[in-house]
Design an enzyme around this catalytic site. Structure first.
Site, PDB file in Angstrom:
ATOM      1  N   GLU A 131       0.819  -1.215   0.000  1.00 26.39           N
ATOM      2  CA  GLU A 131       0.000   0.000   0.000  1.00 26.39           C
ATOM      3  C   GLU A 131       0.850   1.261   0.000  1.00 26.39           C
ATOM      4  O   GLU A 131       1.916   1.297   0.603  1.00 26.39           O
ATOM      5  CB  GLU A 131      -0.841   0.043   1.276  1.00 26.39           C
TER       6      GLU A 131
ATOM      7  N   CYS B 297       3.254   8.330   1.256  1.00 27.43           N
ATOM      8  CA  CYS B 297       3.619   7.408   2.332  1.00 27.43           C
ATOM      9  C   CYS B 297       3.865   6.056   1.676  1.00 27.43           C
ATOM     10  O   CYS B 297       2.961   5.487   1.063  1.00 27.43           O
ATOM     11  CB  CYS B 297       2.465   7.344   3.327  1.00 27.43           C
TER      12      CYS B 297
ATOM     13  N   CYS C  13       4.689  -7.338   7.941  1.00 27.75           N
ATOM     14  CA  CYS C  13       5.565  -6.767   8.957  1.00 27.75           C
ATOM     15  C   CYS C  13       5.797  -7.801  10.054  1.00 27.75           C
ATOM     16  O   CYS C  13       4.930  -8.614  10.340  1.00 27.75           O
ATOM     17  CB  CYS C  13       4.906  -5.519   9.549  1.00 27.75           C
TER      18      CYS C  13
ATOM     19  N   CYS D 177       2.718  -4.899  16.193  1.00 27.59           N
ATOM     20  CA  CYS D 177       2.063  -3.908  17.052  1.00 27.59           C
ATOM     21  C   CYS D 177       0.557  -4.209  17.088  1.00 27.59           C
ATOM     22  O   CYS D 177      -0.064  -4.439  16.052  1.00 27.59           O
ATOM     23  CB  CYS D 177       2.314  -2.493  16.544  1.00 27.59           C
TER      24      CYS D 177
ATOM     25  N   CYS E 177      -2.130  -2.300  14.873  1.00 24.43           N
ATOM     26  CA  CYS E 177      -1.784  -2.078  13.461  1.00 24.43           C
ATOM     27  C   CYS E 177      -2.198  -3.271  12.611  1.00 24.43           C
ATOM     28  O   CYS E 177      -2.080  -4.423  13.037  1.00 24.43           O
ATOM     29  CB  CYS E 177      -0.276  -1.846  13.347  1.00 24.43           C
TER      30      CYS E 177
ATOM     31  N   GLY F  69       5.287  -2.162   6.947  1.00 26.68           N
ATOM     32  CA  GLY F  69       6.653  -2.641   7.185  1.00 26.68           C
ATOM     33  C   GLY F  69       7.447  -1.748   8.107  1.00 26.68           C
ATOM     34  O   GLY F  69       7.034  -0.650   8.444  1.00 26.68           O
ATOM     35  N   GLU F  70       8.597  -2.267   8.550  1.00 24.38           N
ATOM     36  CA  GLU F  70       9.479  -1.526   9.447  1.00 24.38           C
ATOM     37  C   GLU F  70      10.749  -1.176   8.664  1.00 24.38           C
ATOM     38  O   GLU F  70      11.554  -2.068   8.356  1.00 24.38           O
ATOM     39  CB  GLU F  70       9.777  -2.394  10.684  1.00 24.38           C
TER      40      GLU F  70
ATOM     41  N   SER G  75       9.991   6.497   9.724  1.00 27.42           N
ATOM     42  CA  SER G  75       9.314   6.196  10.984  1.00 27.42           C
ATOM     43  C   SER G  75       9.670   4.786  11.443  1.00 27.42           C
ATOM     44  O   SER G  75       9.619   3.839  10.659  1.00 27.42           O
ATOM     45  CB  SER G  75       7.801   6.313  10.771  1.00 27.42           C
TER      46      SER G  75
ATOM     47  N   SER H  19       7.723   5.820  16.660  1.00 24.31           N
ATOM     48  CA  SER H  19       6.379   5.420  17.072  1.00 24.31           C
ATOM     49  C   SER H  19       6.447   5.044  18.541  1.00 24.31           C
ATOM     50  O   SER H  19       6.786   3.916  18.879  1.00 24.31           O
ATOM     51  CB  SER H  19       5.907   4.227  16.233  1.00 24.31           C
TER      52      SER H  19
ATOM     53  N   HIS I 107       3.942   5.838  21.225  1.00 19.01           N
ATOM     54  CA  HIS I 107       2.601   5.323  21.550  1.00 19.01           C
ATOM     55  C   HIS I 107       2.317   5.028  23.021  1.00 19.01           C
ATOM     56  O   HIS I 107       1.208   4.585  23.344  1.00 19.01           O
ATOM     57  CB  HIS I 107       2.267   4.062  20.737  1.00 19.01           C
TER      58      HIS I 107
ATOM     59  N   ASN J 233      -6.958   4.564  13.916  1.00 14.65           N
ATOM     60  CA  ASN J 233      -7.876   4.024  12.921  1.00 14.65           C
ATOM     61  C   ASN J 233      -8.440   2.726  13.469  1.00 14.65           C
ATOM     62  O   ASN J 233      -7.684   1.825  13.824  1.00 14.65           O
ATOM     63  CB  ASN J 233      -7.130   3.750  11.612  1.00 14.65           C
TER      64      ASN J 233
ATOM     65  N   CYS K 147      -2.520   1.716   7.932  1.00 15.66           N
ATOM     66  CA  CYS K 147      -1.523   0.829   7.337  1.00 15.66           C
ATOM     67  C   CYS K 147      -1.996  -0.611   7.273  1.00 15.66           C
ATOM     68  O   CYS K 147      -2.347  -1.191   8.277  1.00 15.66           O
ATOM     69  CB  CYS K 147      -0.242   0.878   8.148  1.00 15.66           C
TER      70      CYS K 147
HETATM   71  N1  SAH Z   1       7.040   0.408  11.288  1.00 18.43           N
HETATM   72  C1  SAH Z   1       7.119   1.833  11.271  1.00 18.43           C
HETATM   73  C2  SAH Z   1       6.372   2.496  10.138  1.00 18.43           C
HETATM   74  C3  SAH Z   1       5.027   1.964   9.756  1.00 18.43           C
HETATM   75  S1  SAH Z   1       3.649   2.297  10.803  1.00 18.43           S
HETATM   76  C4  SAH Z   1       6.687   2.389  12.599  1.00 18.43           C
HETATM   77  O1  SAH Z   1       6.287   1.627  13.461  1.00 18.43           O
HETATM   78  O2  SAH Z   1       6.783   3.588  12.795  1.00 18.43           O
HETATM   79  C5  SAH Z   1       3.315   3.990  10.550  1.00 18.43           C
HETATM   80  C6  SAH Z   1       2.619   4.662  11.725  1.00 18.43           C
HETATM   81  O3  SAH Z   1       1.216   4.318  11.761  1.00 18.43           O
HETATM   82  C7  SAH Z   1       3.196   4.231  13.048  1.00 18.43           C
HETATM   83  O4  SAH Z   1       3.330   5.323  13.914  1.00 18.43           O
HETATM   84  C8  SAH Z   1       2.134   3.270  13.523  1.00 18.43           C
HETATM   85  O5  SAH Z   1       2.219   3.035  14.866  1.00 18.43           O
HETATM   86  C9  SAH Z   1       0.863   3.941  13.062  1.00 18.43           C
HETATM   87  N2  SAH Z   1      -0.321   3.090  13.069  1.00 18.43           N
HETATM   88  C10 SAH Z   1      -0.390   1.787  12.817  1.00 18.43           C
HETATM   89  N3  SAH Z   1      -1.655   1.325  12.946  1.00 18.43           N
HETATM   90  C11 SAH Z   1      -2.409   2.383  13.280  1.00 18.43           C
HETATM   91  C12 SAH Z   1      -3.793   2.557  13.566  1.00 18.43           C
HETATM   92  N4  SAH Z   1      -4.650   1.535  13.538  1.00 18.43           N
HETATM   93  N5  SAH Z   1      -4.218   3.792  13.869  1.00 18.43           N
HETATM   94  C13 SAH Z   1      -3.361   4.845  13.891  1.00 18.43           C
HETATM   95  N6  SAH Z   1      -2.054   4.741  13.647  1.00 18.43           N
HETATM   96  C14 SAH Z   1      -1.562   3.526  13.350  1.00 18.43           C
END
Ligand code: SAH
Length: 351
Positions: A92, A105, A112, A116, A119, A159-160, A191, A214, A216, A290, A333
């Site tokens: 995506e 983006c 991944c 998390c 996600c 992905g990371e 990120s 990230s 959180h 989200n 994502c």
């Molecule tokens: N792996 C990297 C980049 C991808 S995620 C990272 O962790 O930063 C990109 C961002 O979207 C991250 O900050 C992630 O935590 C956030 N994200 C993932 N799922 C989400 C969701 N359901 N709602 C809001 N943000 C989310």
């Protein structure tokens, strides 16, 4: 013979290959421009090369590209793409319009490993990392689909990025090249969920890109519950790496904080976070979560989010409450891929 992924090659690597083939060196510049600026998908599109030369090149080299599998346009103008790669896997990308231009983006992996809890990217498992050319192709395909020029890139899709370090570094070199897309390092954000040793490796390169963490959660107790990586590299170690990063690169760090109702959004969380971010030149982005069916997490109320922001501000921490871009188009994502029955990635694993 396996063909080489030519769009991942730097201009000097192409020059060397061209010379080894006994061709004049100016051919390298032509080929490189077709690949990097025009984003062509085949050698046949390189119209200033002879048919014979195109045939020779296509025997040796392969051009990785991606095709639009699915596209969703949100009311605000955000475009979400599901791109199909050469092996049928899907990734995506999200194109967003800002005052300063267009930002994309991009994904760095198919799936991944990080897991998390909030996600969607890891739900189909981890399939593979993307090549530099596949990360670039997301920009090329979005530009050719819309006809616009993209000026900013965020490595924040599926992905990371630091788990695909070498390919991401190669992508950065190519995307910033002034004979290529020429997107300056200051217009790029990376990120990460916090792979600490890789943050140290990145800082040694002293790039002018923006690092987003990230985070959180304000402490290990909450962070380890929602982000497995925290069990390996805890918040203290992570924040120490951030301080080092700031000192080494002189760059402000951005902290991403997804607001999850009842999990990480209390006033106490805000106070702990503020105290732990003291001494770091940083900015916090509060992201509305989200929500999606497979996730037990709910988005925090706007008032709670505003109060959280207020507490950070009162402690001198810069904060922005992010608008949710593309909430009406599965722009979280990994969601579009998850919802796409046509994606080989999913159907292959679910059977
Ligand atoms: N792996 C990297 C980049 C991808 S995620 C990272 O962790 O930063 C990109 C961002 O979207 C991250 O900050 C992630 O935590 C956030 N994200 C993932 N799922 C989400 C969701 N359901 N709602 C809001 N943000 C989310």
């Amino acid at each position: 013979m396996e063909r080489t992924d030519i769009k991942s090659m730097t201009s000097s690597e192409i020059k060397q290959a061209v010379l080894e083939m006994g061709l004049p060196s100016f051919r390298a510049g032509q080929i490189y421009k077709w690949l990097q600026v025009s984003g062509v998908k085949s050698f046949d599109e390189m119209t200033d090369l002879s048919k014979e030369l195109r045939a020779v090149l296509s025997e040796r080299f392969e051009i990785y590209s991606c095709d639009v599998e699915k596209k969703q346009v949100s009311s605000g103008g955000t475009v979400k793409y599901l791109f199909r790669l050469h092996d049928g896997r899907c990734i995506e990308s999200v194109l967003m319009k800002y005052k300063y231009g267009y930002s994309i983006c991009v994904s760095t992996q198919v799936g991944c490993k990080m897991g998390c809890a909030f996600c969607a990217s890891h739900l189909g498992g981890f399939i593979r990392s993307l090549t530099a050319s596949e990360i670039l192709s997301q920009i090329h395909s979005a530009q050719s689909d819309t006809g616009i020029r993209i000026s900013h890139v965020v490595l924040m899709g599926m992905g990371e990025p630091l788990d695909n370090f070498d390919n991401v570094m190669r992508f950065l070199e190519l995307v910033g090249d002034d004979n290529g897309l020429n997107i300056g390092m200051r217009n790029i954000s990376l990120s990460t969920c916090g792979i600490v040793p890789k943050i140290y490796e990145l800082m040694q390169k002293k790039l002018q890109l923006t690092l987003s963490i990230s985070i959180h959660a304000p402490n290990d107790e909450i962070r380890s519950k929602i982000m497995p990586i925290n069990k390996k590299y805890g918040t203290e170690e992570l924040l120490r790496a951030c301080r080092e990063y700031m000192k080494t690169t002189n760059r402000k760090i951005y902290f991403e904080y997804t607001m999850l109702k009842g999990i990480n959004d209390s006033a106490d969380c805000a106070r702990i976070l503020a105290s732990r971010l003291k001494n770091i030149l940083c900015h916090v982005n509060l992201i509305p979560a989200n929500e999606f069916g497979e996730s037990p997490f709910k988005r925090s109320d706007p008032e709670t989010t505003e109060q959280f922001a207020q507490i950070l501000r009162s402690h001198g921490v810069g904060v922005t409450v992010r608008r949710s871009l593309g909430g009406d188009i599965d722009a979280s994502c990994g969601l579009l891929r998850l919802r796409s029955a046509g994606d080989k990635t999913r159907s292959g694993r679910d059977q």
